[in-house]
Each structure stands twice: as structure tokens, then as C-alpha cells.
Write a protein that holds these residues in place. Structure first.
Motif, PDB file in Angstrom:
ATOM      1  N   LEU A 314      -5.399   0.907   3.888  1.00  0.00           N
ATOM      2  CA  LEU A 314      -4.848  -0.439   3.998  1.00  0.00           C
ATOM      3  C   LEU A 314      -4.712  -0.757   5.476  1.00  0.00           C
ATOM      4  CD1 LEU A 314      -3.451  -2.963   2.705  1.00  0.00           C
ATOM      5  CD2 LEU A 314      -1.287  -1.740   3.040  1.00  0.00           C
ATOM      6  N   ALA A 315      -5.298  -1.872   5.917  1.00  0.00           N
ATOM      7  CA  ALA A 315      -5.265  -2.274   7.323  1.00  0.00           C
ATOM      8  C   ALA A 315      -4.296  -3.433   7.505  1.00  0.00           C
ATOM      9  CB  ALA A 315      -6.663  -2.673   7.795  1.00  0.00           C
ATOM     10  N   LEU A 316      -3.263  -3.208   8.312  1.00  0.00           N
ATOM     11  CA  LEU A 316      -2.262  -4.246   8.599  1.00  0.00           C
ATOM     12  C   LEU A 316      -2.052  -4.335  10.119  1.00  0.00           C
ATOM     13  CD1 LEU A 316       0.406  -3.460   5.846  1.00  0.00           C
ATOM     14  CD2 LEU A 316      -1.212  -5.363   5.860  1.00  0.00           C
ATOM     15  N   PRO A 317      -3.065  -4.812  10.856  1.00  0.00           N
ATOM     16  CA  PRO A 317      -2.902  -4.972  12.306  1.00  0.00           C
ATOM     17  C   PRO A 317      -2.188  -6.283  12.638  1.00  0.00           C
ATOM     18  CG  PRO A 317      -5.113  -5.627  11.686  1.00  0.00           C
ATOM     19  CD  PRO A 317      -4.421  -5.204  10.411  1.00  0.00           C
ATOM     20  N   SER A 318      -1.014  -6.476  12.060  1.00  0.00           N
ATOM     21  CA  SER A 318      -0.332  -7.771  12.103  1.00  0.00           C
ATOM     22  C   SER A 318       0.225  -8.064  13.488  1.00  0.00           C
ATOM     23  CB  SER A 318       0.811  -7.787  11.087  1.00  0.00           C
ATOM     24  OG  SER A 318       0.346  -7.463   9.797  1.00  0.00           O
ATOM     25  N   LEU A 319       0.171  -9.337  13.862  1.00  0.00           N
ATOM     26  CA  LEU A 319       0.795  -9.783  15.104  1.00  0.00           C
ATOM     27  C   LEU A 319       2.306  -9.872  14.959  1.00  0.00           C
ATOM     28  CD1 LEU A 319      -1.773 -12.578  15.944  1.00  0.00           C
ATOM     29  CD2 LEU A 319      -1.618 -10.317  17.014  1.00  0.00           C
ATOM     30  N   ALA A 320       2.764 -10.170  13.748  1.00  0.00           N
ATOM     31  CA  ALA A 320       4.190 -10.202  13.426  1.00  0.00           C
ATOM     32  C   ALA A 320       4.311  -9.778  11.975  1.00  0.00           C
ATOM     33  CB  ALA A 320       4.779 -11.600  13.628  1.00  0.00           C
ATOM     34  N   GLN A 321       5.430  -9.171  11.641  1.00  0.00           N
ATOM     35  CA  GLN A 321       5.581  -8.650  10.286  1.00  0.00           C
ATOM     36  C   GLN A 321       7.035  -8.749   9.875  1.00  0.00           C
ATOM     37  OE1 GLN A 321       2.890  -7.558   8.525  1.00  0.00           O
ATOM     38  NE2 GLN A 321       4.160  -7.357   6.703  1.00  0.00           N
ATOM     39  N   GLY A 322       7.250  -9.092   8.599  1.00  0.00           N
ATOM     40  CA  GLY A 322       8.617  -9.211   8.128  1.00  0.00           C
ATOM     41  C   GLY A 322       9.207  -7.899   7.676  1.00  0.00           C
ATOM     42  N   SER A 323       8.643  -7.301   6.621  1.00  0.00           N
ATOM     43  CA  SER A 323       9.332  -6.193   5.974  1.00  0.00           C
ATOM     44  C   SER A 323       8.630  -4.844   6.066  1.00  0.00           C
ATOM     45  CB  SER A 323       9.529  -6.522   4.489  1.00  0.00           C
ATOM     46  OG  SER A 323       8.280  -6.541   3.812  1.00  0.00           O
ATOM     47  N   GLY A 324       7.320  -4.793   6.041  1.00  0.00           N
ATOM     48  CA  GLY A 324       6.627  -3.520   5.942  1.00  0.00           C
ATOM     49  C   GLY A 324       6.526  -3.013   4.519  1.00  0.00           C
ATOM     50  N   GLN A 325       6.860  -3.855   3.544  1.00  0.00           N
ATOM     51  CA  GLN A 325       6.860  -3.423   2.148  1.00  0.00           C
ATOM     52  C   GLN A 325       5.460  -3.036   1.680  1.00  0.00           C
ATOM     53  OE1 GLN A 325       8.978  -6.043  -0.435  1.00  0.00           O
ATOM     54  NE2 GLN A 325       8.338  -5.021  -2.309  1.00  0.00           N
ATOM     55  N   ALA A 326       4.438  -3.799   2.073  1.00  0.00           N
ATOM     56  CA  ALA A 326       3.076  -3.500   1.628  1.00  0.00           C
ATOM     57  C   ALA A 326       2.634  -2.125   2.124  1.00  0.00           C
ATOM     58  CB  ALA A 326       2.111  -4.577   2.118  1.00  0.00           C
ATOM     59  N   ALA A 327       3.014  -1.769   3.338  1.00  0.00           N
ATOM     60  CA  ALA A 327       2.655  -0.450   3.865  1.00  0.00           C
ATOM     61  C   ALA A 327       3.336   0.655   3.068  1.00  0.00           C
ATOM     62  CB  ALA A 327       3.040  -0.353   5.338  1.00  0.00           C
ATOM     63  N   LEU A 328       4.595   0.450   2.695  1.00  0.00           N
ATOM     64  CA  LEU A 328       5.302   1.432   1.871  1.00  0.00           C
ATOM     65  C   LEU A 328       4.626   1.580   0.511  1.00  0.00           C
ATOM     66  CD1 LEU A 328       9.012   0.453   2.628  1.00  0.00           C
ATOM     67  CD2 LEU A 328       7.871   2.553   3.334  1.00  0.00           C
ATOM     68  N   GLU A 329       4.202   0.465  -0.069  1.00  0.00           N
ATOM     69  CA  GLU A 329       3.549   0.523  -1.376  1.00  0.00           C
ATOM     70  C   GLU A 329       2.220   1.268  -1.295  1.00  0.00           C
ATOM     71  OE1 GLU A 329       5.517  -3.599  -3.207  1.00  0.00           O
ATOM     72  OE2 GLU A 329       3.493  -3.641  -2.366  1.00  0.00           O
ATOM     73  N   ALA A 330       1.470   1.044  -0.215  1.00  0.00           N
ATOM     74  CA  ALA A 330       0.196   1.764  -0.048  1.00  0.00           C
ATOM     75  C   ALA A 330       0.428   3.261   0.104  1.00  0.00           C
ATOM     76  CB  ALA A 330      -0.560   1.213   1.158  1.00  0.00           C
ATOM     77  N   LEU A 331       1.365   3.637   0.950  1.00  0.00           N
ATOM     78  CA  LEU A 331       1.660   5.052   1.141  1.00  0.00           C
ATOM     79  C   LEU A 331       2.135   5.691  -0.162  1.00  0.00           C
ATOM     80  CD1 LEU A 331       3.454   5.028   4.615  1.00  0.00           C
ATOM     81  CD2 LEU A 331       1.175   5.907   4.102  1.00  0.00           C
ATOM     82  N   ALA A 332       2.928   4.950  -0.945  1.00  0.00           N
ATOM     83  CA  ALA A 332       3.388   5.477  -2.233  1.00  0.00           C
ATOM     84  C   ALA A 332       2.219   5.734  -3.175  1.00  0.00           C
ATOM     85  CB  ALA A 332       4.388   4.511  -2.869  1.00  0.00           C
ATOM     86  N   CYS A 333       1.127   4.975  -3.009  1.00  0.00           N
ATOM     87  CA  CYS A 333      -0.080   5.177  -3.810  1.00  0.00           C
ATOM     88  C   CYS A 333      -0.989   6.251  -3.219  1.00  0.00           C
ATOM     89  CB  CYS A 333      -0.850   3.866  -3.941  1.00  0.00           C
ATOM     90  SG  CYS A 333      -0.071   2.647  -5.014  1.00  0.00           S
ATOM     91  N   GLY A 334      -0.565   6.886  -2.137  1.00  0.00           N
ATOM     92  CA  GLY A 334      -1.376   7.926  -1.516  1.00  0.00           C
ATOM     93  C   GLY A 334      -2.402   7.414  -0.534  1.00  0.00           C
TER      94      GLY A 334
END
Length: 416
Positions: A314-334
């Protein structure tokens, strides 16, 4: 509308005296019902608070025919919104006015103990209603991020959306510092959460069906997934250029595909869409399920875990980010992730395994980050950072915050 609200209120469980202590009647005011970070945060929090015995309802603006992308596990009251037409200032003004008109009936009928707004439009409406509804309960605000806005009126609306709240929370220490240094305001950090039930590394029997329904070719091509569509802060055009550079330089990844999932229909996306089209034209690429790059639009919530498990990263090279929830969900999926070395990512996951970092303003840095992330092994179980940021912990922290706000209200009333 009245019948719809009554039906929603009838779904509330009888939770007074619940096992977690005094149950509260809580309204979570979401920015909308389509998948984005703030809405996902709201729905996850709603489900977790309801599981702790509170009477929760999600109040959300919606266009005709829209329904919540995720089941929040509680009552939902949908507020009719005008179509998104005109310039951004006009759109914001109309939406605030519509919320000011629609919210009083819901809030009066709900007899809420506390209101929790997750966005600036609801915050502006509550700031106005505080002067017109004497019985308005205390309201708090989560600031997901503060944007640099060019129009002075938008800047004023952004600040007004949290200034009159009884208490403010942010999702990162960096945002808390920003409020303190630039506005003299105190905010509490309350992190994002992840639901570890659907987001697991082990494939489900219906994963293949979900991917087919999305139209994703079953050709085994390595998949780089990005979420958020062409929203400007998602940095999609720069990611596209970096992906093309990495793909061309690494023969092993020559058949990799970049898939963007998410709704592009936002009022500020025009410049980002033009930058995306220009990048495609320079590369000579077309978009589509079998092409090097594909925008698949909004993904049903039930299909998101399958898509994250299918992705190589999952690529999230965001300029600004609110929560980081999507990154947590990806890591939880391995699934390994590529992240901007910016808050809240840098606070949440600085020591987490499966994470690669980049400078979101540098295409070469993003390309190198893609390579590093692609070489990361997949997790066989959700890592520690996901367990520590499960919604059970997040709901408990919110519950304590709410109780503190309500206790402070009682003290003020006694002193008056």
C-alpha cells in the motif's frame, strides 16, 4: 425525514446502566457516508462505543440515494444535502446552511448527552446552533488535519469549526502542537483505530469473488495500491511518476500495476486531476483494469480487506494525513506500506515492521520507497502497532474524554 429519524432512534439499544459504567447517549457527526479517512474513523469509533454499551448514533450528510459505506453497528440519521455545484466556497456555504437547518430536529429528538463532530462543516453548524438552541448538549471536535487554504473565508470557517467546541482532540501530536503554537488552543491526542476482525492476513473464501466484482484481472501481476483517489493531499500524480520510474528500472516489476481506489469527486480535486492527466500523457499510458494504472473508484467496504491482501504493498506518500487508519488496516492484513515521513505516520509507526518511508515531495524518494516496500516480507499476523491501536483501546480513551467533558460541564453549572 421525521419518520426516518424516528426509525433510526428506535434502533438504539436500551443501555442505561451498561456493564462499562454509566452509558451515554452520543451523537457522532460524520462528514459524509462515502469512504474517506474521517468517515472510516467515525464509523469505527461508533461501533466500538456501541459495543461498550453506549447509545450511539451516527449523524451524517448524504446526497439522494447515498448510504453509509460501512456498517457502524448503531443507529444512523442521514441529513439531506444539496448537490455539489459551484465553486468550493459556494459548496461549503450551502452545506453548512443545510446542516444548520437539518440538525436541530435530530438533536432535539435524540436527547443526547454529548455531540462529537468529526469535521469543520458540522463544527460550523454547531457553533451557530449553540446561539439558537439553549439546550444544546456539550460538543467536542476531532481535528483530523488543518489545511493551508487560500481563501480567507475558508480559513475562517476552518477555525470556527473547532474554536467554540467544549474540547478538541487531534490524531497526532504534531496537530496538537500546531493548534497550541498557532492558535493557543489545547487539544488531546486520541489515535486512530483498526478493526482487527475483517483486517487479517489470512485470506477469506470470498476474497476472489470480491476482487472479480471489482473488475481486477486475475493475472497475478504485482499490485501497488493507493487509497483516496485524486484528492490533492494524496499526491497521486507524483506517485504515478515515481511508480513509472521504479517499474522501468526494475525488470522484476515490469508488469506491476498501480491501482487507485477512492472517490475523486471532491471540490478541490480539479488541479490534482489535471496533474494526473498530464502525467499519464507524458508516460503515454492509458487507464484501465488491464493497463499499468487503473482508477477503480470507491471500493465496497466488504471488499477492502480482500484488496489489501491482494496488494503487494500500500503506497501512501501523502502530503498531509489525518489518521493513518488505512496504513494500520494494511499492516493488519500483512501488507507492507510505503508512508510519508510525516505525522501521524511518523508518530504511529516509527518502529513498526513492514513500513518503508519516503519524502512525499521527492519522486526519487518515493520510487526508492516503493522498491523497499516491495521487498518487505508479508506479516503472518497483525503486528503489535495494530493490536495497540485496536478500536477497543481507542473507544476506552474516547469514553474517558467524554466523561471528563461532561463532569466539567456539571462543575460549571453548579458554579453558575
Amino acid at each position: 425525514m421525521e419518520a426516518q429519524q424516528q426509525a433510526a432512534f428506535q434502533q438504539w439499544p436500551a443501555t442505561r446502566g451498561a456493564r462499562y459504567g454509566d452509558a451515554m447517549r452520543i451523537a457522532l457527526l460524520a462528514p459524509g457516508v462515502q469512504p474517506d479517512g474521517a468517515a472510516a474513523h467515525t464509523f469505527g469509533l461508533a461501533r466500538a462505543l456501541a459495543a461498550r454499551g453506549h447509545a450511539v448514533t451516527v449523524v451524517a450528510p448524504a446526497q439522494a440515494g447515498e448510504r453509509p459505506f460501512r456498517d457502524p453497528g448503531c443507529a444512523v440519521a442521514l441529513l439531506p444535502m444539496p448537490p455539489a455545484t459551484g465553486c468550493r466556497v459556494e459548496q461549503v456555504a450551502r452545506r453548512i446552511a443545510a446542516l444548520e437547518q437539518a440538525l436541530p430536529a435530530v438533536l432535539t429528538a435524540g436527547r443526547f448527552d454529548l455531540l462529537h463532530a468529526q469535521d469543520g462543516l458540522n463544527g460550523n453548524a454547531l457553533a451557530t446552533l449553540r446561539n439558537h438552541l439553549p439546550q444544546l448538549p456539550p460538543w467536542v471536535r476531532t481535528v483530523h488535519r488543518l489545511d493551508a487554504l487560500r481563501q480567507p473565508l475558508l480559513e475562517r470557517w476552518q477555525a470556527r469549526g473547532w474554536l467554540s467546541a467544549d474540547a478538541v482532540a487531534c490524531l497526532s501530536e504534531a496537530s496538537c502542537r500546531q493548534l497550541r503554537q498557532h492558535h493557543g488552543a489545547q487539544a488531546r491526542r486520541l489515535h486512530a483505530g483498526v478493526d482487527l476482525s475483517p483486517f487479517q492476513p489470512v485470506a477469506r473464501t470470498d476474497d476472489a469473488a470480491h476482487l472479480r466484482a471489482l473488475g481486477l484481472p486475475d493475472d497475478g501481476a504485482p499490485l501497488v495500491l493507493a487509497l483516496g483517489g485524486l484528492q490533492p493531499h494524496r499526491n497521486a500524480a507524483r506517485l504515478l511518476a515515481a511508480f513509472a520510474s521504479w517499474r522501468a528500472a526494475r525488470p522484476h516489476w515490469a508488469h506491476a500495476r498501480l491501482v487507485l481506489a477512492g472517490d475523486d469527486d471532491c471540490s478541490e480535486a480539479g488541479a490534482a486531476q489535471r496533474a494526473w492527466r498530464d502525467a499519464l500523457r507524458r508516460l503515454g499510458w492509458q487507464e484501465g483494469p488491464g493497463e499499468p494504472v487503473w482508477r477503480c473508484g470507491s471500493v465496497p467496504d466488504t471488499a477492502l480487506p480482500a484488496l489489501l491482501r491482494r496488494a503487494r504493498l500500500l503506497a501512501l506518500p501523502s502530503l498531509a494525513q489525518g489518521s493513518g487508519q488505512a496504513a494500520l488496516e494494511a499492516l493488519a492484513c500483512g501488507t507492507p506500506v510505503l508512508l510519508s515521513r510525516r505525522a501521524p505516520f511518523s508518530e504511529l509507526m516509527d518502529q513498526a515492521g513492514g513500513v518503508s518511508w519516503c519524502d512525499p515531495g521527492d519522486e526519487d524518494s518515493i520510487a526508492l520507497g516503493l522498491q523497499r516496500a516491495a521487498m518487505q516480507p508479508r506479516h503472518q499476523r497483525p503486528p503489535k502497532v495494530c493490536v495497540e491501536h485496536g478500536w477497543e483501546h481507542g473507544a476506552a480513551a474516547h469514553e474517558a474524554w467524554y466523561a471528563q467533558v461532561l463532569a466539567h460541564r456539571q462543575v460549571r453549572r453548579r458554579a453558575a
